[in-house]
Design an enzyme around this catalytic site. Structure first.
Site, PDB file in Angstrom:
ATOM      1  CD  GLU B 368       0.356  -1.134   3.074  1.00 24.43           C
ATOM      2  OE1 GLU B 368       0.356  -2.164   2.368  1.00 24.43           O
ATOM      3  OE2 GLU B 368       0.955  -1.071   4.162  1.00 24.43           O
ATOM      4  CB  CYS B 512      20.121  -1.907 -12.754  1.00 21.30           C
ATOM      5  SG  CYS B 512      19.705  -1.782 -11.007  1.00 21.30           S
TER       6      CYS B 512
END
Lengths: 595, 584, 129
Positions: B368, B512
């Site tokens: 959330e 990454c």
């Protein structure tokens, strides 16, 4: 009241059909006429297996073996042999013998078997270590631990010429020496008991009948290569063998023949049983190792060979059960003794599980170099029901089909490879004229396709394609282009597959295309299956002139394809007929035709 | 030298180091033996059978990928016979593969398609049979289409051995073999961490990123939406590969320009929010380090890593930095700070991020706190591969675009922000700032912390901050991580002070730049080139420390007050939940 | 039993060898040996084994030792039973179901008759002792 003598008459089908019953009756009569009823018992036996020379009569306790005995010989046997104690030499197998106790030992037929591996099977109680010890069990281990250096053991095994009995025939001594050469440290000794060929049970019987021989051999191997830990990889479908192994392990540990400081020698070795879930590919050594490690059983590329990098990356020797069962004998009798048995390249004996259309199916052990004819016709008692021999499949589903022209080829690793088959682990399946070759090939492919691990493309996809083509041919829809594609795929499979399973899976196809092309042609050109095995090529009809209208066929037909009034000729609706053949079996008037 | 092996390949004498495979040795005679299942990142699996060669001393054909050279070996890499076997094997593989290349996500860079072209396969002699197995699109990140699978095993080996995740397995046997999670649960119910390394290694279109370009096109078409976009550090050094440029070519300005050509109203840079991350995470570290908080602090920028931790290493939950990843920070700042500044209704902002990563697609709804702006902070994540396709579909001549700048207030970045794209980069950026904040110095003695750089799986160092040692560890590629955690566990068990103060983890090899959403075909060579591109970008920056980024300073001055402030906590921090390894 | 030393093992072997030669373990002079490999058991060897023991008990015969052994290779004739009675030839019977098992006790052991149609010959010389 005991009899003094016994006359055994062969009651096998072949002997009986050759006036065997008359002979039996004549012998009984002769015994009665001579007043010997209380002294001599005439007994019918099962097939003595020597059908070529039947009818056979054997007199006990002298163990005299008479061949080609006719009813009229009965009186002579009783008068001469029983009463006067003189052998009837004209009826002997070897006519030159004249001693009365010309027993089975004197006939080379019985000597075609030679038991090294199965030496204790059927002799000792496998649950009793004492019986094994009494038959020189653990004597080889004694010798090895106290009189030999590890290198001596490897040398002795090398000298014997023993080759792996799991299929590929790699020299056992060489395998051991590779592992022995690796730097000291954790090494492993693994027994491959994952016997998976359909119809093969050599290893199961050995483990069930003589488990200690394998334990002793593994301990010897452990000493030779410097391993302290052994695993027996056995399929869970062999509960009795597992139970006997567990008993044997417990007994050996109790006696100190396994565990720390064996017999006070300072050498320690123990064995653990690992159960396999029954995947065929786990009999391939690298897949087996993966399975022991708890991984999915898939082969790994070789090299590196397990002897260098095996279980958990450590040097590991993997031998199959039969190979190991030879080891104690080799070390007791010497490599040289062993190397005198067999052929130039293949030493010792081979155990075969003889199955299929043969009279005496069972487990046999013969010296390498025995011919198929000797195995099938002499030991196996020939083809069941007197039918014609068509082919023999050695090496289980990955072997090739051997046609009649090679019946006299001495069996060893090289000869089998030359004629397009393999030794494999020792399954030997005999086919007769009622077997359809493309259908059998399809059967084997079905097995290997199902058991392929799925790792490498040639085996995984190629096997399926072969099976599809065989299905097409057996359905009468095959073409010659299909045959060409099958050849192409078979070759790619045998050359580009990663492991032995894939490399050999196409053997039934390759060998049958080589030797039984005429049957493929019939299926393609004439849509005909001469053996009547390819259902979709069959057509059942009722011969009106023979049919009496008994309705037996109509009653057994599972799909109601047969119609007809009582006492009137019946007809088969070929549209609904599923070719199950029940009408054919049930008709007492031979009115059902199969074509 | 004794460790060189002499052999003959195609009759030509060759000398190569012992242990070289025939496949690699053949390069010496300018032969690239065709392969399918082989991948240089992985130990040879030896499944496909395409690379077979003949060697003296073996009656069989051997696989070049896994067979090591031996002294005196004579290798034939090809002749009519070998090519014929290879061709049949290839035809068999093709006979089990759908022929719908036109609709395939890998069309144009499929390794199987290339083999078929190289062998000139015009028709397949065997009937084609394709297993009918449903597609698994249960995760937000990757899609598994078993019909296209050639069972090369790469995905499972990557998942198990490189990544230590164990989501993908071989299941079924023989022709029924397929790649799927154990027990045949869906990927989303499996241990999958969405890193996407399976998709980056798949030779065909059997595992690929969930394509969301259409959603982005729809948003761009929607007049009620205000489309903005951010690009991650690693994208700029890899996207050029999709247009034929060498790996590592720095395409920052071209990418900004291209995104504007697609219709984005504002182009931001994740490097900016990486600088913000350093402010938050760096402050968090300094706070824990100086006031006896839970150590080691572990970085949490990588969503695949946090997912792994939530499943496999819940005992480290308190060690995780609560700072959100740069992507999420930029998302929430775009819909709060930026929206307020420009007076745009945040409900209308459609935030797209361009990431080298498939797990980022999962991160945007992972809890959330990813809705801290009151809206979903990031609306859609596109991987580098998807962005390249969007560019291609427009006909933009991407390499020729004139460089542009990113949009202000969420666009300027420092060298510290850009190195977030490589392994060790987050650590290095944090150390640069932490050194200054702890010591009050203007700059560390050397701005480059070489000890944290490079492809070593685990890098350890002790950094001297004016007499205070800070012990750090940097791990990349998930399979290397557990040993670091185990070391800390060992310390805990022994009641010792943990041997590390600060740990950086990135789930993908090289960081990454080697992400699961990057252009396919990454090898260590490619990763090194991309890494070099990133460091070049760092060197080019005038400001190379996050806390000196003027726009970041402005952010705190105007909006957040200071790092770890209440507002910063609300917007820029999150928390973690323990998860079951198998959700079912 | 404690772990054996080398001498223990040799002694044990000698002792057991003699016992087997004498074929007289614990005052029993006759033996019935049932083949209990998987092939034998699948063909009903356990029932045969039990029937033989029951019949011996029923007849109060105590001089016969009933033993098990592994597969002797005559799988086509399982269950197989080998009968060793002093002063009679050693015989292997094939296809011995429970009924024939009882017959072995009654005819072969008690009446010293061989049983019709169930004698299976010895396949190899070295299986004969």
């Amino acid at each position: 009241m005991a009899y003094k003598q016994y006359i055994l008459v062969c009651g096998g089908t072949a002997c009986e059909s050759n006036h065997g019953i008359a002979l039996f009756n004549a012998l009984k009569k002769a015994v009665e006429e001579n007043g010997l009823v209380n002294e001599v018992q005439v007994v019918r036996t099962g097939c003595l297996g020597f059908c070529e020379k039947g009818p056979i009569v054997k007199v006990l306790p002298q163990d005299t073996f008479y061949v080609e005995v006719k009813p009229e010989d009965a009186a002579v046997i009783v008068k001469e042999h029983i009463i006067k104690g003189r052998v009837v030499s004209r009826l002997l197998y070897d006519k030159n013998q004249s001693k009365i106790n010309v027993g089975i030992e004197g006939i080379d037929f019985y000597q075609k078997q030679f038991r090294i591996v199965l030496r204790n099977c059927g002799v000792i109680d496998p649950d009793k270590i004492d019986e094994y010890i009494a038959r020189d069990g653990y004597k080889a281990l004694e010798k090895v631990l106290f009189e030999m250096k590890p290198q001596d053991v490897v040398d002795e095994v090398s000298k014997s010429g023993l080759r792996g009995r799991g299929g590929a025939g790699f020299p056992t001594g060489k395998k051991w020496s590779f592992a022995a050469m690796q730097p000291a440290g954790q090494k492993y000794m693994v027994c491959n008991a994952d016997e998976g060929d359909p119809g093969a049970y050599m290893d199961r019987s050995t483990l069930e009948g003589d488990p200690h021989s394998v334990l002793e051999a593994m301990t010897i191997a452990g000493y030779a290569i410097g391993a302290s830990k052994g695993f027996i990889y056995i399929r869970a479908e062999y509960p009795l063998a597992i139970q006997r192994l567990e008993t044997a392990l417990a007994q050996a540990r109790e006696y100190g023949l396994l565990g720390d400081d064996i017999l006070g020698s300072g050498f320690s070795f123990d064995i653990e049983i690992r159960l396999g879930a029954g995947a065929f590919v786990c009999g391939e050594e690298t897949a087996l190792l993966a399975s022991i490690e708890g991984m999915r059983g898939m082969p790994r590329p070789r090299p590196p060979f397990p002897a260098v990098k095996g279980l958990w990356g450590r040097p590991t020797v993997i031998n199959n059960v039969e190979t190991l069962a030879n080891i104690p004998v080799i070390l007791l009798k010497g490599g040289l003794w062993f190397s005198k048995i067999g052929t130039a390249t293949s030493k010792g004996t081979k155990v075969f599980a003889l199955t299929g259309k043969i009279n005496n199916s069972g487990l046999i052990e013969v010296p390498m170099g025995t011919t198929l004819r000797e195995i099938i016709f002499d030991i196996g008692g020939g083809i069941r029901g007197g039918k014609a021999f068509k082919a023999a499949q050695t090496g289980g589903p990955s072997g090739g089909m051997i046609p009649p022209q090679f019946l006299d080829t001495p069996i060893d690793y090289e000869n089998l490879a030359k004629i397009g088959s393999i030794m494999g682990s020792g399954g030997l399946i005999v086919m007769d004229e009622d077997d359809c070759i493309p259908n059998i090939a399809k059967f084997y492919l079905d097995f290997t396709v199902d058991e392929s691990c799925g790792k490498c493309a040639p085996c995984r996809i190629g096997g399926r394609k072969l099976l599809n083509y065989l299905g097409k041919i057996c359905d009468g829809k095959g073409t010659y282009e299909d045959i060409e594609n099958m050849r192409e795929i078979s070759e790619a499979m045998s050359r580009a597959s990663l492991c032995g399973l894939g490399q050999t899976a196409s053997n039934p196809v390759q060998s049958s295309l080589r030797y039984f092309m005429d049957e493929y042609k019939e299926h393609i050109d004439e849509k005909k299956c001469r053996a009547g095995k390819c259902k979709n090529l069959l057509r059942y009809t009722i011969d009106k002139s023979k049919c009496v209208g008994c309705t037996a066929c109509a009653r057994v037909c599972p799909v109601n394809a047969i119609a007809g009034e009582r006492k009137q000729p019946h007809t088969i609706n070929s549209e609904t007929c599923i070719k199950c053949g029940q009408c054919y079996e049930v008709c007492k008037f031979h009115a059902v035709n199969r074509a | 030298m004794s460790n060189l092996v002499q052999l003959e390949i195609n009759g030509i004498p060759v000398e190569v180091p012992a242990g070289t495979t025939i496949l690699n040795a053949a390069k010496a005679v300018h032969v690239k033996i065709p392969t399918l299942c082989y991948h240089p990142d992985l130990k040879p699996w030896a499944a496909c059978g395409i690379c077979v060669v003949r060697t003296s001393g073996s009656p069989k054909l051997l696989r070049a990928c896994c067979t090591e050279v031996a002294p005196g070996m004579k290798v034939t890499t090809h002749d009519a016979d070998i090519v014929r076997v290879r061709r049949t094997v290839l035809e068999l593989i093709l006979a089990n593969h759908p022929n719908d290349c036109l609709q395939c996500p890998r069309s144009g860079n499929c390794e199987l398609q290339k083999l078929a072209a190289d062998f000139g396969i015009r028709e397949i002699p065997f009937p084609t049979e394709v297993p009918n197995i449903p597609v698994d699109s249960s995760t937000p990140s990757i899609v598994l289409n078993p019909e296209k699978c050639v069972k090369c095993g790469r995905c499972a080996i990557v998942c198990q051995e490189m990544q230590n995740v164990w989501a993908l397995e071989f299941i079924g046997r023989g022709e029924k073999t397929r790649m799927a999670p154990a027990a045949d649960v869906t990927l989303n119910e499996s241990p999958c961490i969405k890193c996407g390394q399976c998709s980056a290694h798949c030779p065909v279109g059997a595992i690929y990123e969930r394509d969301q370009t259409r959603e982005v096109w729809n948003a761009l078409r929607d007049e009620n939406k205000y489309c903005v976009v951010q690009i991650a550090p690693a994208v700029r050094v890899a996207i050029g590969e999709a247009f034929g440029l060498p790996p590592g070519t720095l395409m920052t300005g071209e990418t900004y320009a291209g995104l504007r050509r697609l219709g984005f109203k504002a182009v931001f840079d994740t490097n900016y929010s990486a600088d913000v991350t350093i402010m938050e995470e760096g402050s968090e570290f300094i706070k824990r380090f100086t006031s006896g908080g839970t150590l080691p602090l572990i970085t949490s920028c990588c969503p695949a890593w946090t997912d792994w931790m939530e499943k496999y290493a819940q005992d480290f939950m308190d060690n995780f930095s609560t700072a959100k990843s740069p992507q999420q920070m930029l998302g929430v700042l775009a819909k709060t700070y930026y929206a307020e500044k420009l007076g745009i209704d945040p409900a209308k902002i459609f935030m797209v991020s361009i990431m080298p990563c498939t797990a980022k697609k999962y991160e945007i709804t992972r809890s959330e706190t990813m809705f801290a702006s009151g809206h979903q902070d990031i609306d859609v994540v596109l991987t580098t591969r998807e962005l390249a396709r969007m560019f291609k579909s427009t006909g933009i001549d991407f390499p020729s675009l004139a460089k542009e700048e990113a949009d202000s207030i969420l666009g300027d970045y420092t060298g510290a922000g850009t190195i977030f794209g490589v392994t060790g980069g987050v650590m290095e950026a944090a150390l640069r700032t932490a050194y200054c904040l702890i010591t009050g110095d203007a700059q560390p003695p050397s701005i480059n912390f070489e000890a944290v750089r490079g492809m070593e799986g685990v890098k350890e160092a002790t950094i001297d901050i004016k007499g205070t040692p800070v012990k750090i560890a940097v791990a990349h590629q998930m399979g290397n991580v557990e040993q670091v955690l185990d070391a800390v566990r060992e310390d805990r068990k022994a009641g010792r002070k943990p041997r590390y103060d600060f740990i950086e983890v990135m789930a993908c090899r090289g960081g990454c730049i080697g992400g699961g959403g990057q252009p396919t075909g990454a090898t260590d060579e490619v990763r090194k080139a991309r890494t070099a591109g990133i460091y070049t970008d760092d060197e080019k920056c005038v400001i190379r420390m996050s806390h000196l980024n003027p726009q970041v300073q402005k952010l705190y001055a105007d909006y957040l007050d200071k790092p770890l402030s209440e507002k910063a906590h609300h917007l820029l921090h999150n928390h973690y939940h323990a998860k079951k390894i198998y959700a079912k | 039993m404690a772990k054996l030393t080398l001498n223990d093992l040799r002694k044990l072997r000698d002792q057991k060898q003699k016992a087997i030669e004498k074929r007289d373990p614990s005052n029993k002079d006759a033996q019935i040996i049932v083949g209990m490999g998987t092939c034998g058991i699948a063909a009903g060897a356990k029932e045969t084994f039990n029937a033989i023991i029951d019949e011996l008990d029923a007849k109060g015969i105590s001089h016969v030792l009933v033993r098990q052994t592994g597969c002797m290779g005559l799988c086509h004739s399982e269950p197989t039973v080998e009968v060793i009675v002093p002063n009679m030839p050693v015989v292997i019977y094939g296809n011995v179901n429970a009924e024939v098992g009882k017959q072995i006790v009654n005819d072969h052991i008690v009446n010293k008759h061989l049983i019709d149609n169930h004698i299976c010959d010895k396949p190899a010389m070295d299986i004969v002792r």
